[in-house]
Structures are given as C-alpha cells and as structure tokens.
Design an enzyme around this catalytic site. Structure first.
Site, mmCIF file in Angstrom:
data_model
loop_
_atom_site.group_PDB
_atom_site.id
_atom_site.type_symbol
_atom_site.label_atom_id
_atom_site.label_comp_id
_atom_site.label_asym_id
_atom_site.label_seq_id
_atom_site.Cartn_x
_atom_site.Cartn_y
_atom_site.Cartn_z
ATOM 1 N N HIS A 129 32.454 30.647 5.182
ATOM 2 C CA HIS A 129 32.355 31.203 3.825
ATOM 3 C C HIS A 129 31.035 31.965 3.659
ATOM 4 O O HIS A 129 31.009 33.097 3.183
ATOM 5 C CB HIS A 129 32.448 30.099 2.769
ATOM 6 C CG HIS A 129 32.088 30.588 1.409
ATOM 7 N ND1 HIS A 129 32.986 31.232 0.585
ATOM 8 C CD2 HIS A 129 30.901 30.604 0.747
ATOM 9 C CE1 HIS A 129 32.368 31.600 -0.529
ATOM 10 N NE2 HIS A 129 31.099 31.239 -0.456
ATOM 11 N N HIS A 134 29.775 36.331 2.668
ATOM 12 C CA HIS A 134 28.652 36.906 1.913
ATOM 13 C C HIS A 134 27.876 37.986 2.662
ATOM 14 O O HIS A 134 27.373 38.921 2.046
ATOM 15 C CB HIS A 134 27.659 35.800 1.528
ATOM 16 C CG HIS A 134 28.113 34.962 0.377
ATOM 17 N ND1 HIS A 134 28.027 35.385 -0.928
ATOM 18 C CD2 HIS A 134 28.664 33.724 0.326
ATOM 19 C CE1 HIS A 134 28.490 34.431 -1.742
ATOM 20 N NE2 HIS A 134 28.894 33.414 -1.000
ATOM 21 N N GLU A 175 30.981 35.985 -5.968
ATOM 22 C CA GLU A 175 32.029 35.135 -5.412
ATOM 23 C C GLU A 175 33.434 35.697 -5.611
ATOM 24 O O GLU A 175 34.256 35.642 -4.704
ATOM 25 C CB GLU A 175 31.959 33.718 -6.006
ATOM 26 C CG GLU A 175 30.705 32.935 -5.640
ATOM 27 C CD GLU A 175 30.611 32.551 -4.167
ATOM 28 O OE1 GLU A 175 31.550 32.800 -3.389
ATOM 29 O OE2 GLU A 175 29.553 32.014 -3.788
ATOM 30 N N SER A 194 36.869 35.318 2.002
ATOM 31 C CA SER A 194 36.884 34.227 2.983
ATOM 32 C C SER A 194 38.080 33.292 2.783
ATOM 33 O O SER A 194 38.196 32.291 3.467
ATOM 34 C CB SER A 194 35.568 33.439 2.919
ATOM 35 O OG SER A 194 35.386 32.886 1.630
HETATM 36 FE FE LIG Z 1 29.579 31.598 -1.820
#
Ligand SMILES: [Fe+2]
Length: 287
Positions: A129, A134, A175, A194
């Site tokens: 993730h 990111h 996010e 993700s």
């Molecule tokens: Fe995150």
C-alpha cells in the site's frame, strides 16, 4: 495515515523519529512473491484507470514487479526527481511524527508485507500500500509539493484543534482521490490504486457519489475506513490541489467552525455532480 494511539514514544528498536532500517535482505522469497502477485494484479487493472502521473511515476521508479523494492535504491531515483525519500517505519506513527516527516519530504512507509492469505485484507498499511500506492505520485513535482504543504499544515491544524478536518482532506485526496482528465475520470488516490476491488468500484460502480472537489466541502465530509467509499471527490488538476493547500487555512478553519458536517452520502445544491450514486452498495453493506 497516522494514529495518535502511541503516547509512550517509539517502540524498541526505532529511532526517535520512529524510523527503522528497512533491512531489505530479511525479506523471504514468499514475501517477495506477495509483492509480485499484487503488483501484477494492479498493473493489469490500472492502464485507463490510473492517472498518467501515477503510471509515469511507476515507470520512473522502475518498480517492475521483481519483488519488494529496496528503499535505498528507490530513493536515489525519487530524490533526484522531487527531493522526497521513503523511510521505513514499523507501522502507524503518531500524527506529529507523520506530519514532521512529510514537511521534510520524507514519506513513512510500513516495511512489512501482508500474508499470502490476506491479499485483499489490510489492518494497517503495509509496504505494498505505502510504496506501490503512494510513492509513484511523489515523483510528480506538483503532488510532491502538495504533500510537503500538507505536512506543514498538519502541525498547524493540531495546534488549532482542526485535525479532523485536515484528515478528511488527506483521505479524500491522497488516499481516495479521483481526477478529471480529457480521457475521463482517473484515479490518483493510493487507497484505490493499491486495491483490486476499489480500482473498479471507484470509477465504474453506480453506487458511490462522484462530486467536484471543493476544499471546504471535503473538510466537512466524514469518511468510512471500513469499506469502499460512499463519495469520491474529483479534482480538476493537481495544481488546484496544491494552490488550495498553499492558502492560509486560518480563515478556512474559522468558516468550518460555523458550518455543520455534511452527511457522507449527501449531495448539496452547490456540488458539481459527476455521478449521483445509487448508494446500493453501502445500503447492502451496513456496518
Ligand atoms: Fe495510505
């Protein structure tokens, strides 16, 4: 994301800033295979769904699915592009530690990886993730500047008692953000790119609302951490996100003090509506 449940300082083995060595050589062949499985699943789904900046970043970092990336190697490329580095942490870190890292262009990433029987389940952010989700966006100079500004804003929000409002900005952009492009809506949020299920759900499912991004609107909207989102906010551009975040949030917080929250699935007359969702998914999955 961060958590403030740790009040007694960093766990044993951590530096005062909560970082640890990634210790890349300790990963097992099975752990590298989990990365490769997840990587292949997501890269098959993301062309035509993720924004160009994300896909370009993934290429630039050379994360070609050979296994869990070695942060030291990856950081050489990332630092040269935008001045950011990724630092390993054992898990969630306190808010002020998290913001301080971001304000100094360091992204704290979990160094563990989920088990093979947990591919779609995550209790805390793992290396897939945090790095796959990111780091590609951190290769984009505008987004990279936004993340630094967010970290600086976080320290101020804490002192003003407005952290819950600022956290919503992170949630609905970093996010779970979508972006409008000439080719249609695209994903840039790490929680979406993700996740196999949400990569499709966020763009294609008729259930969630998809609404135009507005800073104050976003900061008034609660979010859910336990399931797919009921609302996604659509940015016109990354530049807009950076420009909005570079303004003084003092007057924004003053305004927020006078305004109530907006229910998670509500649509207001001021909203720019991309999708008026059916909320059927949320209705069938009541927590
Ligand atoms: Fe995150």
């Amino acid at each position: 994301m961060s958590a403030d449940r740790f009040i007694s300082g960093p766990p044993e083995g951590c530096r005062p800033d909560w970082t640890i060595d990634q210790d890349w050589s300790r990963y097992t062949a099975e752990e590298h295979r989990v990365w490769v499985t997840l990587y292949e699943r997501q890269t098959a789904l993301l062309p035509g769904r993720a924004c160009d900046q994300f896909l370009k970043g993934l290429e630039a970092l050379d994360l070609h699915g050979k296994g869990i990336p070695d942060f030291e190697v990856m950081n050489l490329k990332l630092k040269a592009l935008t001045g950011w580095t990724v630092v390993a942490v054992p898990g969630l870190v306190p808010d002020e530690v998290f913001f301080d890292h971001l304000a100094n262009r360091r992204f704290p990433a979990g160094s563990f990886i989920r088990r093979p029987d947990q591919l779609d389940y995550l209790e805390e952010p793992d290396v897939f993730h945090d790095v796959f989700g990111h780091v590609p966006m951190l290769t984009d100079p505008t987004f990279a500047d936004y993340m630094k500004a967010y970290g600086e804003g976080g320290l101020r929000a804490m002192s003003l008692g407005r952290l819950h409002n600022l956290a919503r900005l992170y949630w609905y952009t970093v996010e779970f953000g979508l972006m409008e492009t000439p080719q249609g809506l695209r994903i840039y949020g790490a929680g979406i790119v993700s996740s196999r299920g949400e990569s499709e759900f966020s763009l294609e499912d008729p259930s969630p609302n998809r609404l135009g991004f507005d800073l104050v609107r976003v900061m008034r909207t609660p979010y859910r951490i336990d399931d797919y989102q009921q609302v996604y906010f659509v940015l016109p551009s990354l530049q807009r996100l950076l420009d909005d975040t570079l303004q003084d949030f003092g007057p924004v917080y003053e305004q927020l003090g006078r305004l109530p929250d907006i229910a998670i699935a509500a649509i207001t007359p001021e909203d720019r509506v991309f999708t008026r969702g059916t909320q059927a998914y949320a209705g069938a999955h009541v927590a």
